[in-house]
Design an enzyme around this catalytic site. Structure first.
Site, short mmCIF file in Angstrom:
data_model
loop_
_atom_site.label_atom_id
_atom_site.label_comp_id
_atom_site.label_asym_id
_atom_site.label_seq_id
_atom_site.Cartn_x
_atom_site.Cartn_y
_atom_site.Cartn_z
N TRP B 105 0.85 -1.18 0.00
CA TRP B 105 0.00 0.00 0.00
C TRP B 105 0.88 1.23 0.00
CZ3 TRP B 105 -1.41 3.81 3.75
CH2 TRP B 105 -0.71 3.73 4.96
N ASP B 124 6.93 -4.71 2.15
CA ASP B 124 7.41 -5.64 3.17
C ASP B 124 8.55 -6.49 2.61
OD1 ASP B 124 5.61 -4.76 5.02
OD2 ASP B 124 4.16 -6.36 4.66
N ASN B 152 -2.41 -0.89 6.44
CA ASN B 152 -1.11 -1.42 6.87
C ASN B 152 -1.21 -2.63 7.80
OD1 ASN B 152 -1.71 -0.42 9.40
ND2 ASN B 152 -0.34 1.34 9.28
N ASP B 153 -2.42 -3.14 8.04
CA ASP B 153 -2.58 -4.34 8.88
C ASP B 153 -2.31 -5.63 8.11
OD1 ASP B 153 -3.15 -3.23 11.30
OD2 ASP B 153 -5.32 -3.25 11.03
#
Lengths: 384, 178
Positions: B105, B124, B152-153
């Site tokens: 994201w 990531d 961002n979870d």
């Protein structure tokens, strides 16, 4: 030989000593079991194991016990940001999890629904599902039981295509995958339907037949502003079939999920106009106790970006009336809430900022104790 | 008094005084210094320090100010996870032997050096288990998981060899346009 003789003599003396202390020989190979029906105030604490995610676990905890041996009753592994559900129809634990053939460095991925017997805490069954379930921070509706008979569990997939895997828990088999493009999560509604939240603020409802196959879908109007005031990925599920979804602002979107078609109801606010600085926030921000009272974790300094910060108080509501009935001032800042128990043993379970568990009695909010339950105990699930 | 007892006492007193949330988090942040792995994930906003007593790190570029091993670094305004700068990587590179996710994201952060907003990609790094150092969670412009491009979870190790999560980067994609 002389050494051996001396050793045997020493052992004989030790055995004699034991007999004199009146110890009966103890059996080897004993493994404890739990009661088939847990006391209703017990709670399942999901330790997400954020710092070593392959080793998550769900702990079976007695939150009223005063010592560690009484509190910690057993555990189930819950690998790699798992989801957990308790099913009271068949009295089973369900863990939606992921394993890798090379452990923490990957390899072949296998996703499954693992079914645990509550008394033995042994695996009753494992059902392989497509290796695409969502991984990340826990959300209550990442997996949900569908139907009053809890025949199915739906598991939200994100790979990044979105879908829901349907598992037949009665017949212990994977049924199929329902596409939910542009929409995510599993909100059970009616007896054979589930609803997903769409990124434009509408809802997609998927209708299943009795075998778990998709019959058709329906889509709601846009019911909330997904950009400026989105709803959380969790709700206070009231006993009358209304799911009260908090928005970031503190306004509530009630969704009637009692029938096969969902219906948006009139919104209401957690806060009065003069207290809009209070906003819901945390990991799991909403829950309902066994009487149907709703609870929300509230932050007194709410604003943009505070929706995961947790809160200083938990506010109680008569959900049907949209009216606050109480406030629990937390002993330590809270990050996530759950409830358990019935009658005089109704409890509020709060993950606090030290990542301990605070136990409060309901409805009064008296602090019972602070206890340890794993390293990152992000979610608490009652059996009621 | 054991450290953890002291931490609990100070944080509880902080709440009792109804100090600001920033102040409360500041207490946690101060306590975190020197303790690798103290689990403070959901409240670590703008508070985490490197896991050892080391001087502040720098990018070496005055137009990219701040310490990439701390949560306060300007690019991290929407990050959630372990900072790769503390894990053998950097603010824009993965640690050795891990793989950067091609999907993620994007958010917008303001650079204090020039006052301009930049588009940041929170990629990531994947293929090895959690780094476990320098946890950081800031949620400016974060939206729920059902809006994945703004969340961002999610474990964004998608499109990689496997989705085992190690740490997070904050890569500048360019200037944000109004």
């Amino acid at each position: 030989m002389k050494i051996l003789t001396s050793t045997l003599l020493a052992v004989a003396l030790m055995i004699t000593g034991l007999a004199q202390a009146e110890f009966e020989p103890e059996p080897v190979g004993v493994t404890e079991t739990l009661p088939s029906e847990y006391p209703d105030h017990w709670v399942m604490i999901h330790d997400f194991s954020f710092f070593h995610m392959m080793e998550g676990e769900v702990l079976v905890v007695d939150p009223l016990a005063e010592d560690i041996a009484g509190q910690y009753r057993g555990m189930m592994p819950a690998s790699f940001t798992a989801a957990y559900r308790y099913g009271n129809v068949r009295n089973e634990h369900y863990v939606m999890e992921t394993y890798y053939s090379r452990g923490s460095r990957g390899g072949e991925r296998t996703d499954m629904v693992t079914i645990w017997d509550p008394a033995s805490l042994e695996v009753s069954a494992e059902i392989i599902i497509p290796s695409k379930r969502i991984t990340g921070m826990p959300k209550l509706i990442a997996a949900s039981l569908i139907g009053a008979d809890q025949k199915f569990v739906g598991v939200y997939n994100f790979a990044p295509g979105q879908s829901v895997s349907i598992v037949d828990l009665e017949n212990r088999k994977f049924v199929g995958e329902v596409a939910t493009s542009g929409c995510g999560f599993v909100i059970p509604n009616g007896n054979r339907s589930f609803t997903s939240i769409c990124q434009n603020g509408s809802f997609l409802t998927s209708h299943l037949d009795d075998d778990g196959e998709l019959k058709d879908t329906t889509r709601s109007d846009v019911l909330f502003d997904a950009e400026n005031d989105p709803i959380f990925e969790g709700a206070a599920f009231a006993h009358d079939g209304i799911a009260h979804f908090p928005k970031f602002s503190g306004e509530i979107l009630p969704l009637d999920v009692s029938g096969e078609e969902i219906k948006g109801l009139e919104t209401w606010w957690l806060t009065a106009e003069g207290e809009r600085n209070w906003r819901p926030g945390g990991i799991n921000v909403a829950t309902v106790d066994s009487t149907g009272t709703g609870y929300f974790l509230m932050n007194p300094e709410g604003g943009e970006g505070t929706h995961k910060d947790g809160g200083a108080e938990v506010w109680a509501y008569d959900l049907g009336a949209g009216k606050r009935t109480g406030r629990v001032e937390l002993a330590t800042w809270g990050l996530s809430i759950g409830t358990t128990g019935t009658g005089d043993n109704r409890l509020l379970i709060v993950t606090n900022a030290d990542l301990g568990i605070d136990v409060y009695r309901l409805p009064g909010g008296e602090h019972v104790q602070t206890m340890s339950a794993g390293q990152t105990p992000f979610m608490a699930h009652g059996t009621h | 008094m054991p450290f953890f007892d002291k931490l609990a006492e100070t944080t509880t007193r902080g709440i009792a005084r109804r100090s600001s949330r920033r102040g409360f988090l500041g207490v946690l942040g101060a306590a975190l210094a020197g303790t690798a792995g103290l689990p403070l994930l959901p409240v670590a906003r703008a508070s985490t320090a490197p896991a050892s007593e080391v001087p502040p790190q720098s990018t070496g570029n005055p137009m990219d100010p701040g310490d990439p091993t701390t949560c306060d670094y300007w690019r991290y305004c929407g990050i959630d996870g372990f900072l790769c700068s503390c894990c053998g990587g950097s603010q824009n590179a993965c640690p050795p032997g891990t793989e950067m996710s091609p999907l993620t994201w994007v958010g917008t952060c303001r650079n204090p050096a020039d006052g301009l907003n930049y588009v940041i990609s929170y990629n990531d790094c994947c293929g090895k288990s959690s780094c476990g150092r320098c946890i950081c969670n800031r949620n400016e412009d974060d939206r729920p998981v059902y809006r994945p491009s703004a969340n961002n979870d999610i474990d964004w190790c998608i499109g990689t060899s496997n989705n085992v999560y190690n740490c997070s980067t904050a890569v500048i994609l360019g200037l944000a346009t109004e």
